[in-house]
Motif scaffolding. Structure first.
Motif, PDB file in Angstrom:
ATOM      1  N   LYS A 186      44.591 -41.092   9.094  1.00 44.91           N
ATOM      2  CA  LYS A 186      45.149 -40.883   7.884  1.00 44.91           C
ATOM      3  C   LYS A 186      45.903 -39.222   8.044  1.00 44.91           C
ATOM      4  N   THR A 194      40.605 -30.569  -2.262  1.00 45.69           N
ATOM      5  CA  THR A 194      40.149 -31.838  -1.940  1.00 45.69           C
ATOM      6  C   THR A 194      41.402 -32.297  -0.693  1.00 45.69           C
ATOM      7  N   GLY A 206      38.754 -37.328  -2.439  1.00 45.97           N
ATOM      8  CA  GLY A 206      40.075 -38.184  -3.223  1.00 45.97           C
ATOM      9  C   GLY A 206      39.587 -39.548  -3.252  1.00 45.97           C
ATOM     10  N   ALA A 209      49.584 -37.978   7.875  1.00 44.14           N
ATOM     11  CA  ALA A 209      49.962 -37.089   6.460  1.00 44.14           C
ATOM     12  C   ALA A 209      50.364 -35.706   6.773  1.00 44.14           C
ATOM     13  N   ASP A 262      42.904 -35.654  -0.293  1.00 42.62           N
ATOM     14  CA  ASP A 262      43.396 -36.513  -1.704  1.00 42.62           C
ATOM     15  C   ASP A 262      44.317 -36.737  -0.535  1.00 42.62           C
ATOM     16  N   LEU A 263      45.165 -38.719   0.433  1.00 40.82           N
ATOM     17  CA  LEU A 263      45.464 -38.248   1.134  1.00 40.82           C
ATOM     18  C   LEU A 263      47.230 -38.555   0.392  1.00 40.82           C
ATOM     19  N   ASN A 264      47.500 -38.437  -1.388  1.00 35.88           N
ATOM     20  CA  ASN A 264      48.100 -38.709  -2.019  1.00 35.88           C
ATOM     21  C   ASN A 264      48.986 -37.355  -2.127  1.00 35.88           C
ATOM     22  N   GLN A 265      48.184 -36.457  -1.971  1.00 34.47           N
ATOM     23  CA  GLN A 265      48.508 -35.501  -1.907  1.00 34.47           C
ATOM     24  C   GLN A 265      50.731 -34.889  -0.623  1.00 34.47           C
ATOM     25  N   PRO A 266      51.305 -33.947  -1.313  1.00 36.31           N
ATOM     26  CA  PRO A 266      51.842 -33.753  -0.457  1.00 36.31           C
ATOM     27  C   PRO A 266      51.402 -32.928   0.709  1.00 36.31           C
ATOM     28  N   SER A 267      51.798 -33.104   2.063  1.00 37.29           N
ATOM     29  CA  SER A 267      51.708 -32.749   3.373  1.00 37.29           C
ATOM     30  C   SER A 267      51.514 -31.877   3.550  1.00 37.29           C
ATOM     31  N   GLY A 326      40.373 -42.389  -1.805  1.00 41.48           N
ATOM     32  CA  GLY A 326      40.651 -43.785  -0.804  1.00 41.48           C
ATOM     33  C   GLY A 326      39.123 -43.932  -0.556  1.00 41.48           C
TER      34      GLY A 326
END
Length: 349
Positions: free
Chosen positions: A45, A253, A9, A49, A255-260, A11
């Motif tokens: 992280k 992906t 992602g 998450a 990507d840490l911006n996704q929902p858990s 980051g």
């Protein structure tokens, strides 16, 4: 954007260090860790998450004790450390490559290479080595390196755990040995690039720890040839992790911006290999332990290997009681389980 960038992602890639490289050798069959480490995903992280945060790494007390012990050893141009290593001759050159804080990583690595090539110092503090890990250049900083001992170079690792009556906790010694082997491998590769004999770097490393419960240092030598072989094998496996990644679903992906929920679903797409030992070496261990509940792998590697092909505890109990007929592949393990149940019943009666 490469496939690894897609997996990570937006980051910034989490860079390896000696501890994370050493941890790779602890669970060679875990595809999940191989993929996440190759992509540079921040597993701490990621664990937070997906709802499984946990304290990971050394405690503040251990860190402060370790820093104090190292500072004591390196005071006055490593005077105390010299005496512990048997290198008390003040004429032996000492160089602190970390003294110039304005140096970039590349600058310090170049200075390390020049110093080793010139052989002007017997003790090199804060050297900077590099190692290729899954296509990334990883910078490594040993506690001390290039201690000239009988014409060879030795890596010195300073650790704050105690050696009590000549013995130290085996898990900590094992971890230190793997970490030191990482430095040995990086140092040998550097000498090779300089056109020097890589075997000038000794396979024995020096571990300096407090003796008993005081801060009096003691030096112990460890042979890390076994750890070197394991490390080379694991690094070659990580370099070929592309085959595992190619088999993953398109668009996957972390990507840490996704929902858990989406991150959890993404993790479930990559095969893990949980073992209780993961708790001390992997940031995602709590997530994987919860996921592995009820499996033979959660009971440890010896159990999983002895019961190869039997994945769950429920299946183990069914085969032991005879309520489930074994397949041809399970016949040997089933016989062992029935025998174990019989012995247990006799002991309890």
């Amino acid at each position: 954007m490469t496939r690894l960038d897609e997996l990570r992602g937006p980051g910034k890639a989490k860079r390896h260090n000696a501890r994370t490289i050493a941890a790779l050798t602890g669970n060679p069959g875990c595809n999940r860790r191989a993929v996440l480490d190759a992509a540079g995903v921040d597993k701490l992280k990621l664990a937070d998450a997906v709802g499984f945060p946990g304290s990971f790494g050394q405690s503040r007390f251990a860190l402060s004790r370790g820093n104090a012990f190292e500072a004591m050893l390196k005071a006055d141009d490593c005077a105390l450390l010299r005496s512990v290593l048997g290198a008390g001759d003040a004429a032996l050159g000492y160089q602190d490559l970390g003294a110039d804080s304005d140096d970039t990583l590349d600058d310090r690595h170049s200075r390390t290479a020049r110093l080793l090539a010139s052989a002007e110092a017997a003790l090199i503090d804060h050297p900077l080595l590099t190692l290729e890990v899954a296509g990334q250049t990883v910078y490594l900083e040993p506690d001390l390196v290039a201690y000239a001992h009988e014409g060879r170079l030795q890596v010195v690792e300073i650790k704050s755990f105690a050696v009590v009556d000549g013995q130290a906790e085996s898990a900590k010694v094992s971890a230190a040995a793997i970490q030191a082997a990482t430095y040995v491998l990086a140092l040998r590769q550097l000498l090779e690039r300089l056109g020097m004999d890589p075997l000038l770097v000794d396979h024995e490393v020096v571990l300096v720890c407090p003796r008993n419960f005081a801060m009096t240092p003691v030096a112990v030598r460890l042979d890390v040839r076994k750890q070197l072989a394991t490390l080379r094998r694991q690094l070659s496996r990580l370099a070929s992790v592309g085959e595992i990644i190619d088999a993953l679903p398109a668009g996957l992906t972390f990507d840490l911006n996704q929902p858990s929920t989406e991150l959890t679903a993404a993790l479930e797409q990559v095969t893990p290999r949980y073992a209780p030992e993961c708790i001390s070496t992997c940031e995602l261990s709590m997530f994987c332990r919860n996921e592995a509940a009820g499996t033979t792998g959660a009971l440890g590697r010896p159990v999983r290997e002895a019961l190869g092909g039997i994945e769950t505890v429920g299946e183990v109990l069914a085969l032991a009681s005879g309520s489930q007929p074994p397949t041809a592949e399970q016949e040997e393990a089933a016989a062992m389980l029935r025998h174990a149940l019989r012995l247990r019943s006799e002991a309890l009666s």
